[in-house]
Write a protein that holds these residues in place. Structure first.
Motif, PDB file in Angstrom:
ATOM      1  N   ASN A 122       0.847  -1.184   0.000  1.00 57.00           N
ATOM      2  CA  ASN A 122       0.000   0.000   0.000  1.00 57.00           C
ATOM      3  C   ASN A 122       0.888   1.240   0.000  1.00 57.00           C
ATOM      4  OD1 ASN A 122      -1.990  -1.871   0.242  1.00 57.00           O
ATOM      5  ND2 ASN A 122      -2.638  -1.269   2.286  1.00 57.00           N
ATOM      6  N   SER A 123       0.621   2.135  -0.923  1.00 56.83           N
ATOM      7  CA  SER A 123       1.531   3.269  -1.107  1.00 56.83           C
ATOM      8  C   SER A 123       1.050   4.500  -0.354  1.00 56.83           C
ATOM      9  CB  SER A 123       1.651   3.593  -2.602  1.00 56.83           C
ATOM     10  OG  SER A 123       0.371   3.863  -3.141  1.00 56.83           O
ATOM     11  N   SER A 124       1.995   5.357  -0.069  1.00 57.07           N
ATOM     12  CA  SER A 124       1.670   6.709   0.403  1.00 57.07           C
ATOM     13  C   SER A 124       1.390   7.556  -0.825  1.00 57.07           C
ATOM     14  CB  SER A 124       2.849   7.314   1.158  1.00 57.07           C
ATOM     15  OG  SER A 124       3.404   6.402   2.048  1.00 57.07           O
ATOM     16  N   LEU A 125       0.665   8.642  -0.632  1.00 50.76           N
ATOM     17  CA  LEU A 125       0.456   9.524  -1.778  1.00 50.76           C
ATOM     18  C   LEU A 125       0.548  10.969  -1.332  1.00 50.76           C
ATOM     19  CD1 LEU A 125      -2.545  11.098  -2.116  1.00 50.76           C
ATOM     20  CD2 LEU A 125      -3.297   8.736  -2.253  1.00 50.76           C
ATOM     21  N   ILE A 132      -6.868  16.719  -1.679  1.00 52.76           N
ATOM     22  CA  ILE A 132      -7.331  15.398  -1.291  1.00 52.76           C
ATOM     23  C   ILE A 132      -7.641  15.382   0.202  1.00 52.76           C
ATOM     24  CG2 ILE A 132      -6.618  12.978  -1.045  1.00 52.76           C
ATOM     25  CD1 ILE A 132      -4.921  13.371  -3.570  1.00 52.76           C
ATOM     26  N   GLY A 133      -8.804  14.876   0.539  1.00 51.48           N
ATOM     27  CA  GLY A 133      -9.195  14.818   1.949  1.00 51.48           C
ATOM     28  C   GLY A 133      -8.905  13.476   2.575  1.00 51.48           C
ATOM     29  N   PHE A 134      -8.977  12.449   1.753  1.00 54.06           N
ATOM     30  CA  PHE A 134      -8.582  11.140   2.261  1.00 54.06           C
ATOM     31  C   PHE A 134      -8.181  10.254   1.097  1.00 54.06           C
ATOM     32  CE2 PHE A 134     -12.936  10.005   1.142  1.00 54.06           C
ATOM     33  CZ  PHE A 134     -12.817   8.681   0.728  1.00 54.06           C
ATOM     34  N   SER A 135      -7.574   9.165   1.404  1.00 48.45           N
ATOM     35  CA  SER A 135      -7.258   8.166   0.383  1.00 48.45           C
ATOM     36  C   SER A 135      -7.322   6.802   1.035  1.00 48.45           C
ATOM     37  CB  SER A 135      -5.865   8.391  -0.203  1.00 48.45           C
ATOM     38  OG  SER A 135      -4.883   8.033   0.750  1.00 48.45           O
ATOM     39  N   ARG A 136      -7.509   5.837   0.214  1.00 52.29           N
ATOM     40  CA  ARG A 136      -7.477   4.469   0.711  1.00 52.29           C
ATOM     41  C   ARG A 136      -6.764   3.654  -0.360  1.00 52.29           C
ATOM     42  NH1 ARG A 136     -11.937   2.353   4.832  1.00 52.29           N
ATOM     43  NH2 ARG A 136     -10.685   0.667   5.653  1.00 52.29           N
ATOM     44  N   ILE A 145      -7.282   9.737   9.695  1.00 50.52           N
ATOM     45  CA  ILE A 145      -8.320  10.253   8.812  1.00 50.52           C
ATOM     46  C   ILE A 145      -9.564   9.368   8.894  1.00 50.52           C
ATOM     47  CG2 ILE A 145      -8.928  10.811   6.426  1.00 50.52           C
ATOM     48  CD1 ILE A 145      -6.823  12.644   7.680  1.00 50.52           C
ATOM     49  N   THR A 159      -5.751   5.342   7.258  1.00 45.17           N
ATOM     50  CA  THR A 159      -4.810   6.257   6.618  1.00 45.17           C
ATOM     51  C   THR A 159      -4.480   7.392   7.589  1.00 45.17           C
ATOM     52  OG1 THR A 159      -5.871   5.813   4.502  1.00 45.17           O
ATOM     53  CG2 THR A 159      -4.428   7.718   4.593  1.00 45.17           C
ATOM     54  N   TRP A 203       1.476  14.099   3.118  1.00 52.57           N
ATOM     55  CA  TRP A 203       1.410  12.731   2.594  1.00 52.57           C
ATOM     56  C   TRP A 203       0.239  12.013   3.261  1.00 52.57           C
ATOM     57  CZ3 TRP A 203       4.241  10.185  -1.100  1.00 52.57           C
ATOM     58  CH2 TRP A 203       5.412  10.806  -1.571  1.00 52.57           C
ATOM     59  N   PHE A 204      -0.460  11.243   2.492  1.00 54.59           N
ATOM     60  CA  PHE A 204      -1.448  10.322   3.049  1.00 54.59           C
ATOM     61  C   PHE A 204      -0.786   8.949   3.124  1.00 54.59           C
ATOM     62  CE2 PHE A 204      -3.946  13.808   1.537  1.00 54.59           C
ATOM     63  CZ  PHE A 204      -4.920  13.956   2.514  1.00 54.59           C
ATOM     64  N   VAL A 205      -0.705   8.448   4.327  1.00 49.25           N
ATOM     65  CA  VAL A 205       0.124   7.258   4.575  1.00 49.25           C
ATOM     66  C   VAL A 205      -0.757   6.117   5.082  1.00 49.25           C
ATOM     67  CG1 VAL A 205       2.037   6.342   5.937  1.00 49.25           C
ATOM     68  CG2 VAL A 205       2.093   8.719   5.131  1.00 49.25           C
ATOM     69  N   PRO A 206      -0.673   4.968   4.447  1.00 53.59           N
ATOM     70  CA  PRO A 206      -1.490   3.832   4.889  1.00 53.59           C
ATOM     71  C   PRO A 206      -0.963   3.230   6.194  1.00 53.59           C
ATOM     72  CG  PRO A 206      -0.014   3.127   3.160  1.00 53.59           C
ATOM     73  CD  PRO A 206       0.168   4.616   3.293  1.00 53.59           C
ATOM     74  N   ASN A 258       0.276   0.551   7.396  1.00 51.40           N
ATOM     75  CA  ASN A 258       0.855  -0.668   6.833  1.00 51.40           C
ATOM     76  C   ASN A 258       2.350  -0.667   7.148  1.00 51.40           C
ATOM     77  OD1 ASN A 258       2.151  -2.507   5.016  1.00 51.40           O
ATOM     78  ND2 ASN A 258       0.295  -2.516   3.773  1.00 51.40           N
ATOM     79  N   ASN A 308       5.087  -0.040   4.590  1.00 55.10           N
ATOM     80  CA  ASN A 308       5.216   1.273   3.973  1.00 55.10           C
ATOM     81  C   ASN A 308       6.271   2.088   4.731  1.00 55.10           C
ATOM     82  OD1 ASN A 308       4.470   4.292   3.897  1.00 55.10           O
ATOM     83  ND2 ASN A 308       3.392   3.424   2.126  1.00 55.10           N
TER      84      ASN A 308
END
Lengths: 453, 59
Positions: free
Chosen positions: A397-400, A415-419, B8, B17, B28-31, B33, B36
């Motif tokens: 799972n990547s960071s973005l 962006i407010g959230f990501s999954r 989040i 996240t 950065w949005f970080v999972p 995990n 990572n």
């Protein structure tokens, strides 16, 4: 001279004569030439020809002449060779040409194991060894102390050793097919490194991709590292393999002999029968190109065989690329492969090379000449959700992060959230009203996804 | 250098996240995990005594 049969192994020569010294008791004599039997030579005692054959005067085989009775010490005895046994002739060194070998006659069983360099696809364990993929950019000011991800798959680590920039260069070895190299340029000199200082390029390899090395078993494979390098700063540098799972290292020194001249270096590391590599998606083995270090790494004896890590033995004798701001170094064509010899660099199609890099880092946006539109629908002050499938399965799972200047329609922006999953991502934008929503980056950015080791 | 880390939530549910803001304002949005590398940095940041902001889904 015409003849029937195989071409003789040697040219015709004159008959040969050999004189013996009988002593009245010896019946066995050694011939100068090997014969098939006694009929291949004429034997004379006191100038009287003797009858050959078993039960006669003499027999002969190979280089042994056997008399039925010992000639007297006052007798004269000599032999004239009429024929010589067919010999196994060893051709002179460098005398067998390609024309002497029948087409398609060489079978694989006649070739020694390991004699031919590995030619299998994906034999190069290094991704982007030709430095052609540069999603993050083409020039980087390296952090004074820490890691900077530069060209794809390249992790540049500096620990207070001068200051450097790293960049993608078009300076390449002539005629080798490369378009790019990795350039390191010293911008602040440090001629007297502190004990803990160092600088290196690190390439991390994923454990599940290198299980075939059979590391930690009696069948552990040797590895050969080859690369092209050029620098104004001649001297000794170190290429090291680092087993992250077992904290074991092996260091090999190489020398840049001529200033400002591309040189190809080939280094072989024997297989390590100790320490298996984890079969997972994390970093198990590193390739380290060191370009300078302080005494913490240089005060021992260079560890040229696999051993438990001892810092003082890792970089003994290394030169210091940081000792002058005039210093620069280029490297490309990095290939690490199974075996004891280096094959030609394995060039991959751009899309294949890119896809392999994108497993670890992917830039959706202008970094890859794409215009980014993320669209969705919101029923009110709610979340707009957009999905995106990655071009290749990512390592994890990547960071973005968002990069550049974006335009937004009907949402609060950014962006407010990501999954995440390794195959796809979901973006969420908080809308400001009902209807179609979008987030748009036309020219200067996009979204970067990072699943680096 | 990490400045803040925030869990989040969407519709009251944690997205697994983190929103990580660095000192240079890079986000950065970080999972969540452990494979990572950014999440590993969060763990190190927490180990240094820092705290992840958790509003419990009251976004």
């Amino acid at each position: 001279m015409a003849y029937i049969g195989n071409f003789p192994a040697e040219k015709y020569t004159t008959f040969s004569k050999q004189t013996f010294t009988p002593d009245g008791s010896t019946t066995s004599f050694t011939l100068d030439f090997s014969v098939a039997n006694e009929n291949d030579l004429e034997l004379f005692v006191n100038n009287v020809r003797q009858e050959p054959g078993s039960g006669k005067a003499y027999t002969a085989s190979g280089t042994t002449l056997t008399m039925s009775e010992a000639p007297g010490s006052s007798d004269t005895m000599y032999a004239v060779f009429q024929g010589k046994a067919v010999q196994t002739v060893t051709p002179a060194s460098n005398s067998v040409t390609s024309a002497m070998i029948v087409d398609n006659a060489i079978t694989s069983s006649k070739i020694a194991s390991g004699a031919i360099a590995n030619q299998s696809a994906y034999r190069n364990l290094i991704i982007n060894g030709d430095m052609s993929i540069a999603q993050r950019g083409t020039s980087f000011a390296l952090t004074a102390s820490g890691a900077t991800y530069t060209l794809d798959r390249m992790r540049h680590i500096t620990t207070n050793l001068g200051a450097f920039t790293a960049s993608q260069s078009t300076d390449v070895p002539t005629g080798q097919g490369f378009a790019n190299s990795y350039k390191i340029d010293c911008t602040t000199a440090d001629a007297s490194p502190y004990a803990t200082d160092s600088m290196l390029i690190q390439i991390r390899l994923e454990g599940q991709n290198i299980q075939h090395l059979k590391k930690g078993t009696s069948s552990a494979e040797s590895l050969t590292l080859s690369f092209w390098v050029k620098s104004n700063k001649t001297g000794t540098y170190i290429a090291e393999l680092f087993d992250r799972d077992n904290t074991r290292t092996i260091s090999k020194a190489y020398t840049i002999d001529s200033a400002n001249t591309w040189e190809k270096k080939t280094i072989t590391y024997e297989g390590d029968t100790t320490g298996t590599l984890d079969n997972d998606n994390n970093a198990s083995l590193d390739v380290h190109f060191w370009f300078g270090a302080g005494s913490d790494y240089t005060s021992g004896t260079l560890s040229t065989v696999w051993t438990t890590n001892v810092s003082a033995n890792r970089l003994v004798g290394i030169s210091n690329l940081a000792d002058d701001t005039a210093n620069e170094l280029y490297i490309t064509g990095i290939q690490l492969e199974v075996g004891t010899s280096a094959s030609d660099f394995e060039f991959l199609p751009y899309d294949v090379n890119f896809s392999r890099c994108a497993r670890y880092f992917y830039y959706l946006g202008v970094g890859n000449a794409q215009c980014v539109w993320l669209t969705g629908y919101a029923s009110g002050s709610d979340w707009m959700v957009a999905n995106y499938n990655f071009p290749t399965i990512m390592r994890t799972n990547s960071s973005l992060t968002q990069v550049g200047t974006w335009s937004y329609g009907n949402n609060s922006g950014s962006i407010g959230f990501s999954r995440q999953s390794p195959t796809a991502t979901t973006f969420g934008f908080l809308s400001s009203g009902a209807g179609q929503q979008y987030a748009y980056n036309p020219s200067d950015g996009g979204v970067q996804f990072d699943a680096e080791l | 250098m990490i400045n803040t880390v925030e869990k989040i939530y969407v519709y009251g549910e944690w997205t697994e996240t983190y929103k990580v803001t660095h000192n240079n304002n890079k986000v950065w949005f970080v999972p969540h995990n452990e494979d990572n590398r950014h999440y590993q940095e969060i763990l190190e940041w927490v180990a240094e005594g820092n705290t992840i902001t958790d509003n419990g889904g009251g976004e």
